[in-house]
Design an enzyme around this catalytic site. Structure first.
Site, PDB file in Angstrom:
ATOM      1  N   TYR A  93     -40.324  -2.697  -5.543  1.00 32.39           N
ATOM      2  CA  TYR A  93     -41.403  -2.397  -4.907  1.00 32.39           C
ATOM      3  C   TYR A  93     -43.046  -3.478  -5.508  1.00 32.39           C
ATOM      4  CZ  TYR A  93     -44.035   0.670  -2.703  1.00 32.39           C
ATOM      5  OH  TYR A  93     -45.097   1.718  -1.539  1.00 32.39           O
ATOM      6  N   ARG A 146     -49.101  -1.323   9.458  1.00 29.21           N
ATOM      7  CA  ARG A 146     -49.855  -1.416   8.701  1.00 29.21           C
ATOM      8  C   ARG A 146     -48.876  -1.298   6.948  1.00 29.21           C
ATOM      9  NH1 ARG A 146     -52.437  -0.294   4.198  1.00 29.21           N
ATOM     10  NH2 ARG A 146     -51.336   1.434   3.652  1.00 29.21           N
ATOM     11  N   LYS A 164     -39.916   2.666  -1.976  1.00 30.83           N
ATOM     12  CA  LYS A 164     -40.137   3.397  -1.799  1.00 30.83           C
ATOM     13  C   LYS A 164     -38.938   4.715  -2.302  1.00 30.83           C
ATOM     14  CE  LYS A 164     -44.524   3.322  -1.419  1.00 30.83           C
ATOM     15  NZ  LYS A 164     -46.297   4.295  -1.412  1.00 30.83           N
ATOM     16  N   GLU A 235     -45.663   6.552   6.208  1.00 35.47           N
ATOM     17  CA  GLU A 235     -45.981   5.393   4.592  1.00 35.47           C
ATOM     18  C   GLU A 235     -46.398   4.404   5.868  1.00 35.47           C
ATOM     19  OE1 GLU A 235     -46.444   3.848   1.517  1.00 35.47           O
ATOM     20  OE2 GLU A 235     -45.304   6.113   2.113  1.00 35.47           O
ATOM     21  N   ASP A 236     -47.480   3.891   5.555  1.00 32.83           N
ATOM     22  CA  ASP A 236     -48.215   2.189   6.319  1.00 32.83           C
ATOM     23  C   ASP A 236     -47.912   2.391   7.452  1.00 32.83           C
ATOM     24  OD1 ASP A 236     -47.835   1.248   3.593  1.00 32.83           O
ATOM     25  OD2 ASP A 236     -46.628  -0.023   3.948  1.00 32.83           O
ATOM     26  N   ASP A 258     -48.248   9.655   2.100  1.00 28.88           N
ATOM     27  CA  ASP A 258     -48.714   8.608   0.718  1.00 28.88           C
ATOM     28  C   ASP A 258     -49.824   7.587   0.564  1.00 28.88           C
ATOM     29  OD1 ASP A 258     -47.632   8.274  -1.741  1.00 28.88           O
ATOM     30  OD2 ASP A 258     -47.042   6.169  -1.266  1.00 28.88           O
ATOM     31  N   ASP A 259     -50.542   7.148   2.021  1.00 31.39           N
ATOM     32  CA  ASP A 259     -51.101   6.431   1.615  1.00 31.39           C
ATOM     33  C   ASP A 259     -52.535   7.045   1.637  1.00 31.39           C
ATOM     34  OD1 ASP A 259     -49.661   3.961   2.390  1.00 31.39           O
ATOM     35  OD2 ASP A 259     -49.028   4.702   4.231  1.00 31.39           O
ATOM     36  N   ASN A 398     -53.091  -3.251  -1.969  1.00 31.15           N
ATOM     37  CA  ASN A 398     -51.754  -4.035  -2.648  1.00 31.15           C
ATOM     38  C   ASN A 398     -50.893  -4.436  -0.707  1.00 31.15           C
ATOM     39  OD1 ASN A 398     -50.575  -3.179  -4.958  1.00 31.15           O
ATOM     40  ND2 ASN A 398     -50.335  -1.002  -4.069  1.00 31.15           N
TER      41      ASN A 398
END
Length: 539
Positions: A93, A146, A164, A235-236, A258-259, A398
């Site tokens: 990760y 993203r 993940k 996610e993202d 999660d973000d 990140n």
């Protein structure tokens, strides 16, 4: 299993044990001659993996090796990760997964997961039924727009769901057969990728508006029909889509972003621990965000929730939180604010200087969710140190290349005063003879534990209260000896134990909220632990 199925077994990553098959199993399965003579233990196999990994210099090459190991011997892959999470998590990760996504089309070897093109919007149900497992409980899904702080990577963002979900298992023991990574391919606006002959995704600009929303809706409808017990982790996604998607479906299916929620929980947990470390109550603190997108809003909302829990009125809680974006401080006179971040705007003079904002509002903590590398300059850190005995410095962006500052910079520029945690890992820092071990405010402390709790309880919904419970459970596990080393998160070496403890408390909250899909047991901890996957060869 019938005799002479050996060749098939060796090519099934879930059943393959390689050289660990016993003499009896080799005879029974028709493996004679298909393996070297020696019968080896899984520990010896792990030793070989360590040696082979050690001969590779570049992290991306180590990532490719580990991904191939996952595809050939799943049990051994998870044994390696579980035995040494500190060494291997950064490889599967962050930060290595960022490079893996950027080069996905070039390092691609074997497909993993499901790829859903927007052109197949009306066939999603049939495509999902192609997956070999019929009882999937978790999917991490992205559209690649993203990815970390790297921008629009299109289908190459598939590295994020794969990585993940491997941590669901490695860090909390969610059985891997219940997980499914999914890419929603709606195109990409990354022209470099569109011009790359090795880009494996849909070659068109991103779908927007009603076409995109219809694609998302069709996906949710199809996956909840094919896998009725599914939990969807978003996610993202770009901030403009992330909040809308979450708010559309959070009360209809078991889902979370999660973000937004994972980041909020890990950040709030870190701030709770930092409050204990500094001795300054959370209600006496003031928070300044660099960045005002989905991650910032998620953290800020959870902080308000926690401050209210500590008997602070909502309007007073909002007064403690400030946001600064690429156009400056969020103030009520600005006309460009969204419906989501407008509630954090203050009735005061505008400011386009982050340092001046620090001097004027005097925050106790700065939280970086901007993805702007180096944004926490020496002047910023020194300004925070001048007004705080123990300034809280959280560069959470990140991957490492987009962190607002490094651990070395935070400790040295603050003269050792900083309470520090970052989104990506940094090595220990020696300042004035003292060694500081930087904490990593990584969502890995939250989403695998949430996964285990959902798996054990078959939760029908996930709420913000459950994520706040996770943050509080995380903060409670930081010990005095951790503080002595500068840590405000438990050591990553203890991630499995930490995750299980968090999962027990979240599972309890799920039952208390009457959102479990099973009857409440007498012993919730025993229930959770009974569901845990262990990386060992079953006899």
């Amino acid at each position: 299993m019938e005799t002479n199925d050996g060749f098939i077994v060796l090519h099934d990553p879930r059943k393959n044990r390689g050289t660990a098959f016993t003499e009896e199993e080799r005879g029974l399965l028709g493996l004679k001659g298909l393996l070297p003579e020696a019968v080896e233990s899984i520990d010896l196999q792990v030793e070989r993996v360590h040696e082979q990994i050690g001969k590779l210099e570049k992290p991306i090459n180590k990532y490719v090796y580990l991904l191939q190991l996952m595809e050939t011997n799943e049990t051994l892959f998870y044994k390696v990760l579980m035995d040494d999470p500190v060494s291997y998590m950064p490889l599967v990760y962050t930060p290595t997964v960022g490079e893996a996504c950027q080069t996905f089309g070039h390092i691609f070897r074997r497909p993993r997961g499901i790829y859903l093109s927007i052109k197949e919007k009306d066939n999603i149900r049939a495509i999902l039924q192609n997956w070999q497992e019929k009882d999937v409980r978790f999917t991490v899904v992205t559209d690649g727009e993203r990815i970390l702080g790297l921008g629009d990577l299109g289908i190459c963002g598939m590295g994020i769901p794969i990585g993940k979900l491997s941590l669901y298992t490695a860090c909390a023991g969610v059985p891997p057969e219940y997980t499914l990574p999914i890419m929603l391919d709606a195109g990409t606006n990354n022209q470099e990728f569109l011009n790359d002959s090795l880009y494996p995704g849909l070659r068109q600009e991103r779908a927007r508006g009603e076409e995109y929303d219809a694609f998302i809706a069709a996906f949710v409808e199809a996956i909840t029909e094919v896998f009725p017990k599914i939990c969807i982790q978003w996610e993202d996604f770009a901030g403009i889509n992330a909040l809308r998607i979450l708010n559309t479906f959070r009360d209809k299916v078991c889902t979370f972003n999660d973000d937004i929620q994972g980041t909020a929980a890990v950040a709030t947990g870190g701030l709770l621990a930092a409050s204990r470390y500094s001795g300054k109550p959370l209600t006496h603190q003031k928070f300044l965000f660099l960045g005002a997108g989905a991650a910032a809003i998620g953290i800020a909302d959870m902080l308000v929730q926690r401050l209210q829990k500590e008997a602070l009125a909502a309007e007073v809680a909002y007064e403690r939180i400030y946001m600064f974006d690429n156009k400056g401080l969020l103030v009520t006179s600005r006309s460009d604010l969204t419906a989501y971040n407008q509630k954090f705007a203050h009735d005061q003079e505008p400011s386009d200087s982050f340092v001046d904002t620090i001097k004027n509002i005097r925050p106790t903590a700065i939280i970086g969710v901007s993805t702007i590398a180096g944004a926490f300059t020496r002047e910023v850190i020194e300004a925070m140190s001048a007004i705080n005995e123990r300034p809280v410095i959280f560069p959470y962006s990140n991957p490492t290349s987009h962190s607002e500052c490094t651990a070395d910079e935070a400790y040295n520029w603050s003269k050792g005063k900083a309470i520090f945690a970052s989104g990506s890992p940094f090595p220990p820092v020696i300042y004035n003879g003292k060694t500081f071990i930087p904490g990593q405010g990584n969502n890995v402390y939250i989403f695998p534990a949430i996964g285990l709790a959902v798996f054990a309880t078959e939760a029908r919904r996930l709420t913000n209260e459950m994520f706040l419970t996770a943050s509080e459970a995380l903060a409670k596990q930081v010990k005095a000896e951790d503080f002595e080393q500068g840590l405000i998160y438990p050591p990553l070496s203890n991630i499995f134990e930490v995750s299980v403890n968090i999962a027990v408390e979240v599972a309890t909250r799920i039952f208390d909220s009457d959102l479990a899909g099973i009857d409440r047991p007498l012993d919730i901890e025993a229930l959770v632990k009974s569901k845990i996957y262990r990386a060992k060869y079953e006899q």
